[in-house]
Structure formats: C-alpha cells, structure tokens
Design a protein around this motif. Structure first.
Motif, PDB file in Angstrom:
ATOM      1  N   MET A  73       4.665   3.781  -7.469  1.00  0.00           N
ATOM      2  CA  MET A  73       4.114   2.793  -8.390  1.00  0.00           C
ATOM      3  C   MET A  73       2.721   3.245  -8.816  1.00  0.00           C
ATOM      4  O   MET A  73       2.036   3.935  -8.064  1.00  0.00           O
ATOM      5  CB  MET A  73       4.040   1.409  -7.721  1.00  0.00           C
ATOM      6  CG  MET A  73       5.369   0.941  -7.185  1.00  0.00           C
ATOM      7  SD  MET A  73       5.321  -0.750  -6.588  1.00  0.00           S
ATOM      8  CE  MET A  73       5.087  -1.626  -8.115  1.00  0.00           C
TER       9      MET A  73
ATOM     10  N   ALA B  49      -1.297   3.349  -9.544  1.00  0.00           N
ATOM     11  CA  ALA B  49      -2.426   2.848  -8.752  1.00  0.00           C
ATOM     12  C   ALA B  49      -3.113   1.670  -9.413  1.00  0.00           C
ATOM     13  O   ALA B  49      -3.963   1.028  -8.795  1.00  0.00           O
ATOM     14  CB  ALA B  49      -3.433   3.983  -8.526  1.00  0.00           C
TER      15      ALA B  49
ATOM     16  N   LEU C 150      -2.958  -4.775  -5.581  1.00  0.00           N
ATOM     17  CA  LEU C 150      -2.270  -4.826  -4.296  1.00  0.00           C
ATOM     18  C   LEU C 150      -2.014  -6.259  -3.850  1.00  0.00           C
ATOM     19  O   LEU C 150      -0.975  -6.557  -3.244  1.00  0.00           O
ATOM     20  CB  LEU C 150      -3.082  -4.078  -3.234  1.00  0.00           C
ATOM     21  CG  LEU C 150      -3.039  -2.552  -3.310  1.00  0.00           C
ATOM     22  CD1 LEU C 150      -3.929  -1.937  -2.247  1.00  0.00           C
ATOM     23  CD2 LEU C 150      -1.618  -2.047  -3.150  1.00  0.00           C
TER      24      LEU C 150
ATOM     25  N   THR D 245      -3.505   7.168 -11.300  1.00  0.00           N
ATOM     26  CA  THR D 245      -3.066   7.297  -9.915  1.00  0.00           C
ATOM     27  C   THR D 245      -3.791   8.446  -9.231  1.00  0.00           C
ATOM     28  O   THR D 245      -4.254   8.334  -8.090  1.00  0.00           O
ATOM     29  CB  THR D 245      -1.544   7.531  -9.854  1.00  0.00           C
ATOM     30  OG1 THR D 245      -0.891   6.426 -10.468  1.00  0.00           O
ATOM     31  CG2 THR D 245      -1.074   7.676  -8.421  1.00  0.00           C
TER      32      THR D 245
ATOM     33  N   GLU E 259       0.827  -1.212   0.000  1.00  0.00           N
ATOM     34  CA  GLU E 259       0.000   0.000   0.000  1.00  0.00           C
ATOM     35  C   GLU E 259       0.862   1.262   0.000  1.00  0.00           C
ATOM     36  O   GLU E 259       0.557   2.238  -0.707  1.00  0.00           O
ATOM     37  CB  GLU E 259      -0.917  -0.002   1.227  1.00  0.00           C
ATOM     38  CG  GLU E 259      -2.010  -1.052   1.181  1.00  0.00           C
ATOM     39  CD  GLU E 259      -2.782  -1.142   2.493  1.00  0.00           C
ATOM     40  OE1 GLU E 259      -3.850  -1.775   2.490  1.00  0.00           O
ATOM     41  OE2 GLU E 259      -2.305  -0.595   3.516  1.00  0.00           O
TER      42      GLU E 259
ATOM     43  N   HIS F 159       3.894   1.717  -1.190  1.00  0.00           N
ATOM     44  CA  HIS F 159       4.540   1.951  -2.481  1.00  0.00           C
ATOM     45  C   HIS F 159       3.584   2.651  -3.450  1.00  0.00           C
ATOM     46  O   HIS F 159       4.006   3.489  -4.251  1.00  0.00           O
ATOM     47  CB  HIS F 159       5.023   0.627  -3.079  1.00  0.00           C
ATOM     48  CG  HIS F 159       6.383   0.223  -2.618  1.00  0.00           C
ATOM     49  ND1 HIS F 159       6.653  -0.115  -1.316  1.00  0.00           N
ATOM     50  CD2 HIS F 159       7.566   0.128  -3.278  1.00  0.00           C
ATOM     51  CE1 HIS F 159       7.929  -0.422  -1.196  1.00  0.00           C
ATOM     52  NE2 HIS F 159       8.510  -0.275  -2.378  1.00  0.00           N
ATOM     53  N   VAL F 160       2.302   2.296  -3.376  1.00  0.00           N
ATOM     54  CA  VAL F 160       1.313   2.923  -4.252  1.00  0.00           C
ATOM     55  C   VAL F 160       0.969   4.329  -3.752  1.00  0.00           C
ATOM     56  O   VAL F 160       0.920   5.294  -4.519  1.00  0.00           O
ATOM     57  CB  VAL F 160       0.047   2.053  -4.358  1.00  0.00           C
ATOM     58  CG1 VAL F 160      -1.035   2.771  -5.160  1.00  0.00           C
ATOM     59  CG2 VAL F 160       0.380   0.711  -5.007  1.00  0.00           C
TER      60      VAL F 160
END
Length: 540
Positions: free
Chosen positions: A348, A350, A354, A489, A340, A342-343
């Motif tokens: 990274m 979206a 996950l 994202t 989570e 990292h997003v």
C-alpha cells in the motif's frame, strides 16, 4: 472464424441455461437478447436451480477448459459473488476420458519407445480423467506399480484458442461493464492462463514433485510419490503408485479407524511448514489431491499422501517475512501492526493514514474475535482484510492470491475432517517456531558465513567505494536513481534505508578488516563490531 464459432457455442449454452443476465451492461447482452428466441431453454428442473448451479452445469457442458476456468474462478472469492463461488467449488476435476489406445500411443511418442518395452503392463482403461490429462495404471519391469500421467491430445491448441477467446471477451467486459474495475477480467484470464500453462508442463510437475519429496523424505506426516524419470517424457509423467483414502471420504476414514482430529491438525501444520520453512508449497491442495495413508499401523497418527504437483507456490523473502508477521499480528490482535506491515511491505502507498487503516482493520477483525476461535476462518479474515485494503489502493499481489487460495483449500479440508478444529491453535505454534529459527542470531551468522566468499572477493573495492560514497554525502552530491512510480513511498522510507546502508557498509568493512587483521584481539573486535553492524542493517 473458429473463434466466432466458439463464441456462438458459448452464447448458446449461456442462453440455454438462463445465464445471459451475467452479461448485463455489456454489448454482448444486446446480441444475447436478440438470439434468445432461437435458443431452446433448458428443462424446468435446470431452470428452477439458482444461478450458481446453472453456471456450473453450463461450464461442464462447454468442456474441460471451462471446467478448469470454473475451478480457478471458485477460488477468487474477492471477485465472484458468494453464491456462485460456493457452487463452482463443486466442480469435479473429472471429465470424459479419451481413448486408452490413443493414450498408449501418446506415451510411446513421449518416451520414444514401445510401451511393451518400457512397461511390463500398461492398463488402457484410465484410473482417472481430468481436464488436462488422464492417468493410467502400469507396472515396471520387475513388478513395481506405477501410474502414467498423459496429456490430452491437442489440449495445448485448444487451450490457446479458448484463452484467446476469453481475452477478447475480457477486453469487451473491461471497456463496457460498469463494474469492470472490481471484476478485473483480464487479471482473471491471466491467472487462468498461468495455471493452465503450469499444468501443461509435465517436466515441471515432475520437478515440483521431486523437490517436495526431498523436503519431506523420511517424514511420518507427509508422503510424496517418487518420480520415475527414466519412464517420463515431455508428454508423459510416471510416478510411483500410492494407495490411500481421499481426505473427503469421511465414511471410509471412519471405517478404517483413522483419527480425523489428528489428521485435520496435521493438515494445517503441514501447510504452514511448507510455506514458511520450505518456501515451497503444494498450491492445488483440494480434497481430491490429498489422500490419507490407509496403513492400519498409522490410523492413530495418520500420514497424508499428496498428489498432482502441477501448481506449487513460492514467496520472496520479503513477502514471507511480512506475511508471517501479518499472521502473528492477527493472532495477537495487533491492528496497528497489521496496518504498518501493509505499508512497510509496499503493498500500500505510504500516503495512507495509518490511523484510518488501523480502524478499518479493527472493523474487519473484531467481529470474528467475538466467536470461539474454532469457528474463525483465518482464510476468511485474510480475504476480508485484502478486500478492505483495496479501498486504500492495495497493490494486487498475485503470489499472495495463490497462497490465499491454498489456505482456503486447506481450511476446507481440515474442517471437513474435524468441524471443531481451531485453525489458530494449530497454526500459531508452528509459525512461532519457524520464525524463531529463521530470524535467530545463529541463522544470521550462518547466512553471513555463506556470503563470506562473495564479500572477500569484493573486499579490495570496498575501501574505495566507501570513501567515494561518504565523500558524496559530505559534498551533497549523492544521486539516487529511481524507476518506481511510487516516489512518496520511497521518500518515506529513505532515511531508514540510508541508516541500514551505512550499517551494512561499516559491517562489511569491519568483517573485511577482521579477515585481513593479524593480531587476534583486532580480529575479534573487528569481527564482533562487523557482525553487530550487519545485524543492524539486516534487522527489519
């Protein structure tokens, strides 16, 4: 013409050390093959060594810029094969010194006055000689011992020429090498160029040393030499002379009775404190730049002396937060949280699933946790996480690469001092304490108070802007301008952002109302509501 001659020289050295296989798959390989019969081979002793050792020797022969190139490359274990990286680590930052009388004249040129006038004594025999500069001992009027760092003559021009050549070679590799997307040659050259530019600016190095010294003034754990600004110039930097034992000289440390276990733990704690408390860390912390105070009174509780401040690192508040949370999630083995973060950090896209990313993170981390934590390298775990994330379109973060390199250096120094050190055990309490203080309610109110004059200045405009913004929401006329290519994202986090914007606007409005209110009860109510709304807007 000079570039062609330099390229020829590089090609000749690579052939002599049997390194032409490193260029396999590129147009240069064809020319190397044609030239091979005309270049004498290295001795059998060199030819029998592994490719990493041969590359290290070739870089040493090519000169100081290529020595620095090898040092930078040794930290990029995400790009360089492990056998080559391990050998390049052995490159010593020691090259043939230039003439001491020339150094003396360069110091005079930098200071604008004779050395005999500036210093009571200046030793023309260098204490140390590196790829960019060399260091001379000196004594100020009054007897204070100092060291003078002076840049190599013509080093900036030499660096420009070699960087231009490296960029040309990187372009060839990028266009022709089958694994160019993994090697990313231009990125490597850009990193080398930035590193060298930082080390060429002695004024900036002096400023870095001053900030670090201020952050740790009076500390019993770390000592930073004082900068003598009155005896420094554009091409020369004068620092207080310090004495100590290099951190990798285990025999000398043991002979002095230094508690190496305490020293190793202190090294780890200092790194995490610099990164997460000060957000200003020494980013060239290899063993040669870390000394140990040799004062006998400190052998049970040794103090570290840092040297060479050309490269320091800083992170944005957002990167600081997400990196700290990533470390804590690793400590707690919370793989979902790592995915989570990292997003959420924008590292990274979206669109990544996950669950899939969580499974990949688990695959990286779990094998490490079967070992005792004292055998686990946090830097190695982080490196493998980044490598895994690259398969999911990780956006490369240069500032995190610098931190990762420093973490590798710090762990290397710590394990040299104490092979059984538990990096996790030393790092976690420091990180938890800093996070508690940094994101505490008291810190929030302190930051809000610091920004209050700015808010008060803008307060008269807030009611009109709030009314205009709310009217746009009601009428469906709100427009959002975006320049990011990663629209998915932004869309994924848009609702959360809107909630935080609304909370921030309400919070600011209530704080302004509290400032303007006359009735004490109204002041208190508006202030409390405003503070809670701002906390809601700020809290991630």
């Amino acid at each position: 013409m000079k570039s062609l001659l330099r390229a020829r020289r590089i090609g000749t050295v690579l052939l002599r050390y049997g390194l032409d296989d490193l260029l396999a798959g590129t147009p240069a390989a064809r020319w190397m093959k044609l030239a091979r019969p005309f270049v004498p081979r290295a001795s059998g002793e060199i030819a029998s060594q592994p490719r990493g050792a041969r590359l290290r020797l070739a870089l040493q022969e090519l000169g100081p810029i290529f020595v620095k190139f090898g040092q930078v490359l040794s930290t990029r274990r995400d790009l360089v094969p492990p056998d080559i990286a391990a050998e390049l680590v052995l490159l010593q930052d020691r090259v043939k010194p230039f003439d001491g009388q020339l150094a003396r004249s360069l110091v005079e040129q930098a200071l604008g006055r004779p050395v005999s006038e500036a210093f009571e004594h200046f030793d023309t025999t260098p204490l140390a000689s590196a790829s960019i500069a060399q260091v001379h001992a000196a004594r100020l009027p009054g007897g204070r011992e100092v060291v003078v760092k002076v840049l190599r003559p013509g080093i900036d021009k030499q660096i420009d020429e070699d960087i231009a050549l490296l960029n040309a070679l990187a372009g060839v590799v990028e266009r022709t090498h089958p694994r160019a997307d993994k090697i990313r040659p231009r990125e490597v050259v850009a990193e080398i160029q930035a590193t060298l530019a930082a080390e060429l600016d002695l004024h900036r190095e002096g400023a870095n040393a001053s900030v670090l010294r201020r952050n740790w003034l009076g500390s019993r754990e770390l000592y930073i030499p004082e900068v003598m600004w009155d005896y420094s110039g554009e091409g020369a930097l004068t620092l207080e002379r310090v004495h100590g034992i290099p951190a990798d000289d285990i025999a000398a440390l043991d002979a002095a009775g230094i508690n190496r276990r305490a020293l190793a733990a202190n090294t780890v704690r200092l790194f995490y404190t610099q990164v997460f408390r000060d957000n200003f860390f020494h980013a060239d912390a290899h063993a040669g730049n870390i000394w140990v105070d040799s004062d006998p009174a400190r052998k049970a509780d040794p103090r570290i002396i840092a040297l060479d401040f050309g490269i320091v690192g800083q992170l944005s508040p957002s990167d600081q937060y997400y990196l700290a949370e990533n470390f804590m999630a690793i400590f707690q083995r919370d793989y979902r949280r790592i995915a989570e973060l990292h997003v959420q950090a924008g590292w990274m896209p979206a669109t990544v699933r996950l669950e899939e990313l969580e499974a990949a993170v688990r695959g990286v981390c779990e094998p490490y946790f079967t070992r005792p934590l004292s055998q686990v390298s946090l830097a190695e775990v982080l490196l493998k996480l980044f490598r895994t994330a690259q398969r999911y379109q990780l956006t490369l973060q240069p500032q995190l690469i610098l931190l990762q390199k420093t973490l590798l250096n710090i762990e290397g120094v710590s394990r040299t001092l104490d092979p059984d050190i538990d990096i996790w055990k030393e790092a976690q309490p420091v990180l938890e304490k800093i996070l508690r203080e940094r994101y505490s309610l008291r810190r929030v109110f302190k930051e809000a108070r610091r920004h209050l004059p700015e808010l008060a200045t803008q307060a008269p405009e807030m009611p009109r802007l709030l009314h205009q913004w709310l009217q746009q929401q009601v009428d469906g006329q709100h427009q959002l301008s975006m320049r990011s290519d990663d629209l998915q994202t932004i869309n994924a986090s848009l609702q959360q952002m809107q909630r935080r914007v609304i909370a921030a606007v309400v919070g600011v409005g209530m704080v302004v109302a509290a400032v303007l209110a006359v009735v004490p009860v109204v002041k208190i109510v508006c202030g409390v509501v405003g503070a809670l709304a701002l906390i809601r807007a700020w809290w991630k």
